[in-house]
Design a protein around this motif. Structure first.
Motif, PDB file in Angstrom:
ATOM      1  N   ASN A   1       0.823  -1.205   0.000  1.00 43.56           N
ATOM      2  CA  ASN A   1       0.000   0.000   0.000  1.00 43.56           C
ATOM      3  C   ASN A   1       0.862   1.264   0.000  1.00 43.56           C
ATOM      4  O   ASN A   1       2.067   1.214  -0.257  1.00 43.56           O
ATOM      5  N   ILE A   2       0.261   2.381   0.322  1.00 39.86           N
ATOM      6  CA  ILE A   2       0.959   3.664   0.275  1.00 39.86           C
ATOM      7  C   ILE A   2       2.181   3.672   1.185  1.00 39.86           C
ATOM      8  O   ILE A   2       3.243   4.199   0.823  1.00 39.86           O
ATOM      9  N   ASN A   3       2.070   3.103   2.367  1.00 41.00           N
ATOM     10  CA  ASN A   3       3.210   3.072   3.289  1.00 41.00           C
ATOM     11  C   ASN A   3       4.367   2.253   2.734  1.00 41.00           C
ATOM     12  O   ASN A   3       5.536   2.603   2.934  1.00 41.00           O
ATOM     13  N   ASN A   4       4.053   1.168   2.032  1.00 38.25           N
ATOM     14  CA  ASN A   4       5.099   0.389   1.377  1.00 38.25           C
ATOM     15  C   ASN A   4       5.773   1.198   0.275  1.00 38.25           C
ATOM     16  O   ASN A   4       6.995   1.131   0.092  1.00 38.25           O
TER      17      ASN A   4
ATOM     18  N   VAL B   1       6.089   4.487   0.146  1.00 37.50           N
ATOM     19  CA  VAL B   1       6.945   5.500   0.767  1.00 37.50           C
ATOM     20  C   VAL B   1       8.285   4.893   1.151  1.00 37.50           C
ATOM     21  O   VAL B   1       9.355   5.467   0.873  1.00 37.50           O
ATOM     22  N   ARG B   2       8.260   3.723   1.773  1.00 39.15           N
ATOM     23  CA  ARG B   2       9.512   3.058   2.135  1.00 39.15           C
ATOM     24  C   ARG B   2      10.323   2.712   0.892  1.00 39.15           C
ATOM     25  O   ARG B   2      11.542   2.881   0.849  1.00 39.15           O
TER      26      ARG B   2
ATOM     27  N   LYS C   1      12.170   5.751  -0.525  1.00 37.78           N
ATOM     28  CA  LYS C   1      13.327   6.120   0.294  1.00 37.78           C
ATOM     29  C   LYS C   1      14.496   5.169   0.072  1.00 37.78           C
ATOM     30  O   LYS C   1      15.652   5.598  -0.053  1.00 37.78           O
TER      31      LYS C   1
ATOM     32  N   LYS D   1      -0.736   6.503  -4.352  1.00 39.50           N
ATOM     33  CA  LYS D   1       0.626   5.952  -4.377  1.00 39.50           C
ATOM     34  C   LYS D   1       1.586   6.896  -5.111  1.00 39.50           C
ATOM     35  O   LYS D   1       2.698   7.142  -4.636  1.00 39.50           O
TER      36      LYS D   1
ATOM     37  N   ALA E   1       2.116  10.023  -2.917  1.00 40.77           N
ATOM     38  CA  ALA E   1       2.964   9.704  -1.759  1.00 40.77           C
ATOM     39  C   ALA E   1       4.405   9.488  -2.192  1.00 40.77           C
ATOM     40  O   ALA E   1       5.347   9.901  -1.489  1.00 40.77           O
TER      41      ALA E   1
ATOM     42  N   ALA F   1       7.644  11.682  -0.990  1.00 41.63           N
ATOM     43  CA  ALA F   1       8.669  10.986  -0.199  1.00 41.63           C
ATOM     44  C   ALA F   1      10.078  11.215  -0.736  1.00 41.63           C
ATOM     45  O   ALA F   1      11.053  11.103   0.016  1.00 41.63           O
TER      46      ALA F   1
END
Length: 297
Positions: free
Chosen positions: A89-92, A94-95, A98, A137, A140, A144
């Motif tokens: 998802n979106i948090n994945n 972002v990681r 980075k 996505k 984000a 990021a």
């Protein structure tokens, strides 16, 4: 000029069509550089195949990232990393941004299918993610990143999923609005009719990327006329390698000596050159000589 800047400059050059070739390791990236191409595609398909695993999100982000890092180290060319659906998802996402940015990758590509994805050329499950979810996505991902030259490519699978041209154009417009640096339009037809139609209907400056795996007859001249900016030869090097190795092994299996395959294999000197062995030996000698005792005991 750094690889990311070189890729950005190529996009801004109206005369240049950026030619990218798929690889699955550092050696492949080095060969692509030596043969004069513009960038390397860290191909999810190639990396999965090299692990003898299906191209269906079986490998983790860490495994794919490791291969991309090795390519960054091996070549001065920009690395464009195939990141499937963003690994979750979106948090994945972002990681992922980075980690890939920190690794020196020039651009990442994510596709608008649900996780876990299936390779685009496999019949059956090709489910698209909701537009608003994928826009999230992309947004984000852009928020990021820290290097303005790092780029995010939005890959549209509407034609692969048989959702039609109108849906593909709508998704492209939405992804452009939320900041996608490039739009990759994908098709599985044997002729480039969908690609030609999409390009003719695309009225924006956001660069178009294609992957002509199934429609190899589309020429570079035609691509330039269609204002396509990036072409990715996504898996041809791996497929050539498999065919060549199989041919050599078949010959060797029925042969009496290694001489039967001499014309099919590279010389050891070429491999030492690709390894950087000459530089390795020279550096070792330099430091050994530098600290050689001045007084003989």
């Amino acid at each position: 000029m750094k690889p990311r800047q070189r890729l950005r400059a190529g996009l801004n050059n109206p005369q240049q069509l950026i030619r990218v070739v798929g690889a699955h390791n550092a050696l492949g990236a080095k060969l692509i550089e030596r043969n004069g191409f513009d960038a390397v595609w860290a191909s999810g398909f190639e990396i999965s195949t090299a692990h003898a695993k299906p191209d269906a999100n079986i490998l983790s982000m860490t495994e794919l990232l490791y291969c991309a890092e090795q390519m960054v180290e091996a070549t001065v060319l920009p690395i464009i990393a195939d990141c499937d659906t963003g690994f979750g998802n979106i948090n994945n996402v972002v990681r992922m941004i980075k980690e890939y940015e920190k690794a020196g990758v020039a651009a990442v590509c994510i596709e608008d299918k649900v996780f876990p994805k299936m390779n685009s050329f496999i019949p059956g499950r090709q489910e698209l993610a909701p537009v608003e979810e994928f826009c999230g996505k992309i947004s984000a991902a852009k928020d990021a990143q820290t290097d303005e030259d790092f780029m995010v490519i939005a890959r549209i699978e509407a034609l692969i999923a048989n959702q039609g041209m109108e849906e593909a154009l709508y998704r492209a417009e939405m992804y452009r609005e939320v900041g996608a640096d490039m739009i990759l339009i994908h098709s599985k037809l044997q002729e480039p009719v969908e690609i030609i139609e999409f390009c003719n209907k695309w009225k924006h400056d956001t660069p178009i990327v294609i992957v002509p795996t199934t429609y190899p007859n589309l020429s570079l001249h035609q691509m330039k006329e269609l204002q396509i900016k990036v072409v990715i030869y996504a898996n041809q090097a791996l497929r050539a390698s498999v065919k060549a190795v199989n041919h050599m092994l078949e010959t060797l299996r029925i042969s009496d000596s290694l001489s039967s395959i001499s014309s099919q294999i590279a010389q050891m000197d070429e491999l030492f050159d690709l390894q950087g062995m000459k530089e390795y030996v020279a550096l070792e000698k330099e430091y050994k000589d530098r600290h050689r005792p001045k007084v003989i005991r």
